[in-house]
Design a protein around this motif. Sequence first.
Motif, PDB file in Angstrom:
ATOM      1  N   LEU A  25       0.749  -1.371   0.138  1.00 55.49           N
ATOM      2  CA  LEU A  25      -0.008  -0.086   0.211  1.00 55.49           C
ATOM      3  C   LEU A  25       0.819   1.334  -0.206  1.00 55.49           C
ATOM      4  N   THR A  26       0.571   2.227  -1.010  1.00 57.25           N
ATOM      5  CA  THR A  26       1.244   3.434  -0.757  1.00 57.25           C
ATOM      6  C   THR A  26       0.768   4.191   0.376  1.00 57.25           C
ATOM      7  N   LEU A  27       1.325   5.447   0.594  1.00 62.55           N
ATOM      8  CA  LEU A  27       0.902   6.415   1.769  1.00 62.55           C
ATOM      9  C   LEU A  27      -0.423   6.665   1.468  1.00 62.55           C
ATOM     10  N   LYS A  28      -0.759   7.221   0.294  1.00 66.02           N
ATOM     11  CA  LYS A  28      -2.270   7.762  -0.095  1.00 66.02           C
ATOM     12  C   LYS A  28      -3.161   6.281   0.155  1.00 66.02           C
ATOM     13  N   GLU A  29      -2.659   5.029  -0.401  1.00 67.07           N
ATOM     14  CA  GLU A  29      -3.694   4.084  -0.222  1.00 67.07           C
ATOM     15  C   GLU A  29      -3.925   3.517   1.128  1.00 67.07           C
ATOM     16  N   THR A  30      -2.722   3.767   1.972  1.00 70.78           N
ATOM     17  CA  THR A  30      -2.856   3.654   3.313  1.00 70.78           C
ATOM     18  C   THR A  30      -3.850   4.617   4.041  1.00 70.78           C
ATOM     19  N   LYS A  31      -3.948   5.762   3.594  1.00 72.43           N
ATOM     20  CA  LYS A  31      -4.840   6.628   4.058  1.00 72.43           C
ATOM     21  C   LYS A  31      -6.304   6.480   3.844  1.00 72.43           C
ATOM     22  N   VAL A  32      -6.344   6.033   2.418  1.00 69.81           N
ATOM     23  CA  VAL A  32      -7.723   5.555   2.066  1.00 69.81           C
ATOM     24  C   VAL A  32      -8.332   4.245   2.907  1.00 69.81           C
ATOM     25  N   ALA A  33      -7.362   3.066   2.964  1.00 65.86           N
ATOM     26  CA  ALA A  33      -7.764   2.044   3.889  1.00 65.86           C
ATOM     27  C   ALA A  33      -8.047   2.367   5.110  1.00 65.86           C
ATOM     28  N   LEU A  34      -7.595   3.128   5.667  1.00 67.50           N
ATOM     29  CA  LEU A  34      -7.466   3.736   7.074  1.00 67.50           C
ATOM     30  C   LEU A  34      -9.060   4.164   7.324  1.00 67.50           C
ATOM     31  N   GLU A  35      -9.575   4.931   6.094  1.00 66.98           N
ATOM     32  CA  GLU A  35     -10.908   5.550   6.086  1.00 66.98           C
ATOM     33  C   GLU A  35     -11.999   4.455   5.901  1.00 66.98           C
ATOM     34  N   GLY A  36     -11.459   3.312   5.602  1.00 67.08           N
ATOM     35  CA  GLY A  36     -12.301   1.970   5.565  1.00 67.08           C
ATOM     36  C   GLY A  36     -12.878   1.900   3.976  1.00 67.08           C
ATOM     37  N   ILE A  37     -12.126   2.261   3.064  1.00 62.54           N
ATOM     38  CA  ILE A  37     -12.423   1.909   1.706  1.00 62.54           C
ATOM     39  C   ILE A  37     -11.497   1.232   1.202  1.00 62.54           C
ATOM     40  N   THR A  38     -11.891   0.230   0.405  1.00 64.94           N
ATOM     41  CA  THR A  38     -11.114  -1.017  -0.204  1.00 64.94           C
ATOM     42  C   THR A  38     -10.287  -0.276  -1.223  1.00 64.94           C
ATOM     43  N   VAL A  39      -8.889  -0.601  -1.404  1.00 63.95           N
ATOM     44  CA  VAL A  39      -8.157  -0.414  -2.374  1.00 63.95           C
ATOM     45  C   VAL A  39      -8.038  -1.337  -3.591  1.00 63.95           C
ATOM     46  N   GLY A  40      -8.314  -1.130  -4.732  1.00 64.44           N
ATOM     47  CA  GLY A  40      -8.530  -2.247  -5.678  1.00 64.44           C
ATOM     48  C   GLY A  40      -7.086  -2.754  -6.205  1.00 64.44           C
ATOM     49  N   GLY A  41      -6.941  -4.063  -6.296  1.00 62.16           N
ATOM     50  CA  GLY A  41      -5.666  -4.691  -6.597  1.00 62.16           C
ATOM     51  C   GLY A  41      -4.879  -5.018  -5.513  1.00 62.16           C
ATOM     52  N   LYS A  42      -5.363  -4.529  -4.162  1.00 64.34           N
ATOM     53  CA  LYS A  42      -4.537  -4.773  -3.065  1.00 64.34           C
ATOM     54  C   LYS A  42      -5.196  -5.995  -2.184  1.00 64.34           C
ATOM     55  N   THR A  43      -4.478  -6.836  -1.581  1.00 62.44           N
ATOM     56  CA  THR A  43      -4.837  -8.111  -0.896  1.00 62.44           C
ATOM     57  C   THR A  43      -5.603  -7.556   0.475  1.00 62.44           C
TER      58      THR A  43
END
Length: 262
Positions: free
Chosen positions: A50-68
């Motif tokens: 997860l990138t920094l921005k993807e980590t932020k999104v994941a912490l907000e409860g949103i699933t990041v496409g293509g990540k496990t």
Amino acid sequence: MLNTSLTKLDALKAKLDQYRPLDLQVVNNLHENLVLQWTYHSNAIEGNTLTLKETKVALEGITVGGKTLREHFEAINHRDAILFVDELVSKQQPLDERTIKSLHQLVLKNVDADSAGRYRDINVLISGATHKPPQAIQVPEQMQAFIHWYNTEANALHPVERAARVHGEFVKIHPFVDGNGRTARLLMNLELMKAGFPATVIEVEQRLDYYQALDNAHCSGNYTDFIALVAQCVEKSFAPYWWALGIEAKVAKHLEELGYGS
């Protein structure tokens, strides 16, 4: 040289203490940024993509496409572990095996339920390291010895040195099958924060130096390089406070007057 670094950190802490208690909005803003940076870098060191921005999104409860799913859980778990560390700091919780297992349980929640909070029962190797952790049968005894050291000799150390040594000695034992690095960095910051220092982030870009300094310490017993690395990270962790308080120039001048340069 190391003593000079530690004395400089004491001066920075004393300067920050002059502004405490900080405004609640400042505290909340700094904490939100810390949780994101700490979670991203600590997980990235361990291979989370997860990138920094993807980590932020994941912490907000949103699933990041293509990540496990595991990578998402690692981000959420780490955030929860930081919040637990905050609780422990507020209670000035001394280090013990129960606390360590509780932290580890949060790190591996929904990732490896069988291993979460349980010492390993298999022998392990640390990939790329010269040091070999003790055999599984020795782990309980060595963890008891680690806590005894913490309650006796560690008390005499400078807080930053103590935090670095707690990290190093814990991960040298490698008591769990997985999650040792993240748990070690949580324990390191638990010690720093209890002593009034800011939590520090070892960045993924420092991974090679970090691993080398740790392995050297484990093989030689000399922690100087690792403590110096941690001290550099701690110094950097004051910067967001100076920015938030609008006193960067004032702090630089203060350090110069103390003979530390800018």
